[in-house]
Enzyme design. Structure first.
Site, PDB file in Angstrom:
ATOM      1  N   GLU A 116       0.820  -1.212   0.000  1.00 28.74           N
ATOM      2  CA  GLU A 116       0.000   0.000   0.000  1.00 28.74           C
ATOM      3  C   GLU A 116       0.855   1.264   0.000  1.00 28.74           C
ATOM      4  O   GLU A 116       1.932   1.286   0.612  1.00 28.74           O
ATOM      5  CB  GLU A 116      -0.882   0.018   1.260  1.00 28.74           C
ATOM      6  N   ASP A 125      -7.789  -5.076   8.351  1.00 26.40           N
ATOM      7  CA  ASP A 125      -7.345  -3.812   7.752  1.00 26.40           C
ATOM      8  C   ASP A 125      -7.155  -3.881   6.248  1.00 26.40           C
ATOM      9  O   ASP A 125      -6.456  -3.050   5.687  1.00 26.40           O
ATOM     10  CB  ASP A 125      -6.054  -3.328   8.432  1.00 26.40           C
TER      11      ASP A 125
HETATM   12  N1  LIG Z   1      -4.613  -0.857  12.040  1.00 26.10           N
HETATM   13  C1  LIG Z   1      -3.358  -0.539  11.849  1.00 26.10           C
HETATM   14  O1  LIG Z   1      -3.009   0.635  11.816  1.00 26.10           O
HETATM   15  C2  LIG Z   1      -2.341  -1.623  11.741  1.00 26.10           C
HETATM   16  C3  LIG Z   1      -0.969  -1.315  11.798  1.00 26.10           C
HETATM   17  C4  LIG Z   1      -0.046  -2.358  11.775  1.00 26.10           C
HETATM   18  C5  LIG Z   1      -0.474  -3.671  11.646  1.00 26.10           C
HETATM   19  N2  LIG Z   1      -1.814  -3.913  11.525  1.00 26.10           N
HETATM   20  C6  LIG Z   1      -2.324  -5.282  11.409  1.00 26.10           C
HETATM   21  O2  LIG Z   1      -2.218  -5.861  12.707  1.00 26.10           O
HETATM   22  C7  LIG Z   1      -2.096  -7.270  12.575  1.00 26.10           C
HETATM   23  C8  LIG Z   1      -0.950  -7.770  13.444  1.00 26.10           C
HETATM   24  O3  LIG Z   1       0.271  -7.313  12.897  1.00 26.10           O
HETATM   25  P1  LIG Z   1       1.646  -7.947  13.398  1.00 26.10           P
HETATM   26  O4  LIG Z   1       2.717  -7.144  12.733  1.00 26.10           O
HETATM   27  O5  LIG Z   1       1.623  -8.065  14.875  1.00 26.10           O
HETATM   28  O6  LIG Z   1       1.532  -9.392  12.732  1.00 26.10           O
HETATM   29  P2  LIG Z   1       2.297 -10.734  13.190  1.00 26.10           P
HETATM   30  O7  LIG Z   1       2.212 -11.664  12.020  1.00 26.10           O
HETATM   31  O8  LIG Z   1       3.634 -10.402  13.731  1.00 26.10           O
HETATM   32  O9  LIG Z   1       1.398 -11.286  14.403  1.00 26.10           O
HETATM   33  C9  LIG Z   1       0.078 -11.723  14.224  1.00 26.10           C
HETATM   34  C10 LIG Z   1      -0.225 -12.758  15.294  1.00 26.10           C
HETATM   35  O10 LIG Z   1      -1.614 -13.102  15.200  1.00 26.10           O
HETATM   36  C11 LIG Z   1      -1.712 -14.479  15.540  1.00 26.10           C
HETATM   37  N3  LIG Z   1      -3.013 -14.976  15.082  1.00 26.10           N
HETATM   38  C12 LIG Z   1      -3.431 -15.228  13.817  1.00 26.10           C
HETATM   39  N4  LIG Z   1      -4.713 -15.647  13.830  1.00 26.10           N
HETATM   40  C13 LIG Z   1      -5.129 -15.641  15.116  1.00 26.10           C
HETATM   41  C14 LIG Z   1      -6.351 -15.939  15.775  1.00 26.10           C
HETATM   42  N5  LIG Z   1      -7.432 -16.322  15.087  1.00 26.10           N
HETATM   43  N6  LIG Z   1      -6.426 -15.813  17.116  1.00 26.10           N
HETATM   44  C15 LIG Z   1      -5.320 -15.410  17.829  1.00 26.10           C
HETATM   45  N7  LIG Z   1      -4.137 -15.116  17.274  1.00 26.10           N
HETATM   46  C16 LIG Z   1      -4.035 -15.215  15.924  1.00 26.10           C
HETATM   47  C17 LIG Z   1      -0.501 -15.115  14.855  1.00 26.10           C
HETATM   48  O11 LIG Z   1      -0.194 -16.377  15.410  1.00 26.10           O
HETATM   49  C18 LIG Z   1       0.569 -14.055  15.148  1.00 26.10           C
HETATM   50  O12 LIG Z   1       1.292 -14.306  16.335  1.00 26.10           O
HETATM   51  C19 LIG Z   1      -1.901  -7.540  11.082  1.00 26.10           C
HETATM   52  O13 LIG Z   1      -3.120  -7.998  10.560  1.00 26.10           O
HETATM   53  C20 LIG Z   1      -1.529  -6.207  10.499  1.00 26.10           C
HETATM   54  O14 LIG Z   1      -1.908  -6.078   9.150  1.00 26.10           O
HETATM   55  C21 LIG Z   1      -2.740  -2.930  11.579  1.00 26.10           C
END
Ligand SMILES: NC(=O)c1ccc[n+]([C@@H]2O[C@H](COP(=O)([O-])OP(=O)(O)OC[C@H]3O[C@@H](n4cnc5c(N)ncnc54)[C@H](O)[C@@H]3O)[C@@H](O)[C@H]2O)c1
Length: 371
Positions: A67, A242
């Site tokens: 993005e 997101d």
């Molecule tokens: N809203 C925002 O501004 C924003 C900013 C950054 C990241 N994000 C989003 O936040 C999320 C997390 O990012 P990250 O960098 O920590 O990712 P990451 O891959 O480091 O961690 C995600 C975790 O979620 C766990 N997981 C997956 N499905 C699950 C479920 N059903 N129940 C419980 N745990 C589960 C995984 O095992 C993993 O440990 C991503 O989807 C990312 O796109 C959003």
């Protein structure tokens, strides 16, 4: 040329490397950075109408999304490049990686280029805590944190440091992720006086929580929580739903809640509300901060911050990091734009380079020229 006075503009781009950003945060303290960044983001949310805003441009693939997020005001222009690839950790790469730039609107000069992977985690947590200060019950003390990946330590410390959370209920489908989170947070828990409780299920984590943060990564229409698991009075900080086809919350929970978003045109496409009809009521958070719309109305309300991440947060975060890094002597200077004695004689740069002590090889100079 116009009649503008010829003022030599500085041809210098500040650069914040990822190691320097980490050193800055370690030196200043994670919580102090989160506080400063939340204040900077809130100040820019108060100036909402001063910004030229647009939804981000997304390029989707089966593995994830890339993005571009631009925003500008009268003085500055900023953009972030960010990806989201949930299976990246299996390849040894983070799910989310980012970099970005600030430019001077008057000249277009790129004045700052920065890592934004660490900065994104800080700005997302700072924005979550800022939103919760307006939407959660002020007496909130227990937070469930579902999804214990890269964002999770920052989310935890933002809510402890900025909201007074005293207990964290942790759940991840991967128990190793929760173990890592506990290990990383343990020194902070001792120093700041909060408790960490690993849980066996999402429902167990949510039980007794005043705030529920969902930060999972899965490119699917997931429902990580049943709607009836959330009791009256809860604030839900949903950051993982997101992008199109990637949600976390049960539509029935959204129906029961007052839903707040960053920038409505973007969240309609990317947020958990993508599941809802186009006229599903939402409130942009800036309106609550500006006193134009109510936030939580009663202690029994369920509030949801359907966060997807908005360019304005990155703009404020980049300004904050540049300012602090400059003060700490952690900025480098990049040779990104050629410094020219005559700005219209770009070719001189090539001629000068030819006189450098280590000139390019003949092969380089002749590359592409037919023999
Ligand atoms: N809203 C925002 O501004 C924003 C900013 C950054 C990241 N994000 C989003 O936040 C999320 C997390 O990012 P990250 O960098 O920590 O990712 P990451 O891959 O480091 O961690 C995600 C975790 O979620 C766990 N997981 C997956 N499905 C699950 C479920 N059903 N129940 C419980 N745990 C589960 C995984 O095992 C993993 O440990 C991503 O989807 C990312 O796109 C959003």
């Amino acid at each position: 040329m116009s009649g503008l006075p010829k003022i030599p503009a500085p041809v210098r781009t500040d650069f914040l490397a990822s190691a320097a950003a980490a050193r800055l945060v370690a030196r200043e303290g994670v919580v102090a950075c989160l506080r400063g960044m939340a204040a900077a983001i809130e100040a820019d949310f108060r100036r909402w109408s001063a910004f030229d805003k647009s939804a981000r441009i997304a390029t989707h693939s089966p593995q994830g999304v890339i993005e571009l997020m631009p925003v500008s005001d009268a003085e500055g222009y900023g953009f972030k490049y960010v990806n989201g690839h949930p299976t990246n950790p299996q390849r040894g790469l983070p799910t989310v990686m980012a970099f970005g730039a600030l430019a001077d609107v008057a000249t277009g000069m790129p004045v700052f280029l920065s890592e934004l992977t660490l900065t994104t985690a800080l700005r997302t947590a700072a924005t979550s805590a800022m939103a919760a200060r307006w939407l959660a019950r002020p007496d909130s003390r227990v937070m469930a944190l579902i999804g214990n990946g890269a964002q999770s330590e920052f989310q935890a410390l933002a809510f402890v440091g900025l909201l007074g959370i005293r207990a964290l209920h942790l759940y991840d489908v991967d128990a190793d992720a929760t173990r890592r989170l506990v290990r990383n947070l343990a020194p902070y828990a001792r120093a700041m006086g909060f408790d960490l409780h690993p849980c066996a299920t999402a429902a167990q984590a949510v039980h007794g929580a005043d705030i529920v943060t969902t930060a999972t990564a899965d490119k699917s229409r997931a429902t990580i929580l049943a709607a009836d698991a959330i009791g009256p009075g809860t604030h839900v900080n949903a950051i993982g739903g997101d992008c199109p086809g990637k949600t976390e919350l049960d539509a029935a929970l959204l129906q029961r809640a007052a839903v707040f978003v960053e920038y409505e045109p973007q969240t309609r496409v990317e947020g958990d509300i993508q599941q809802m009809p186009a006229d599903f009521p939402v409130t942009e958070l800036w309106r609550v901060i500006a006193g134009e719309a109510p936030g939580r109305r009663t202690p029994q309300d369920i509030t949801v911050f359907d966060s997807v991440g908005f360019a304005l947060e990155d703009y404020a975060a980049m300004q904050f990091m540049r300012h602090r890094a400059r003060g700490a002597g952690l900025l480098e200077t990049l040779d990104l734009v050629p410094a020219l004695a005559d700005p219209r004689d770009l070719f001189q740069r090539v001629a000068e380079a030819d006189r450098d002590p280590a000139p390019p090889s003949a092969a380089t100079l002749c590359a592409g020229v037919p023999a």
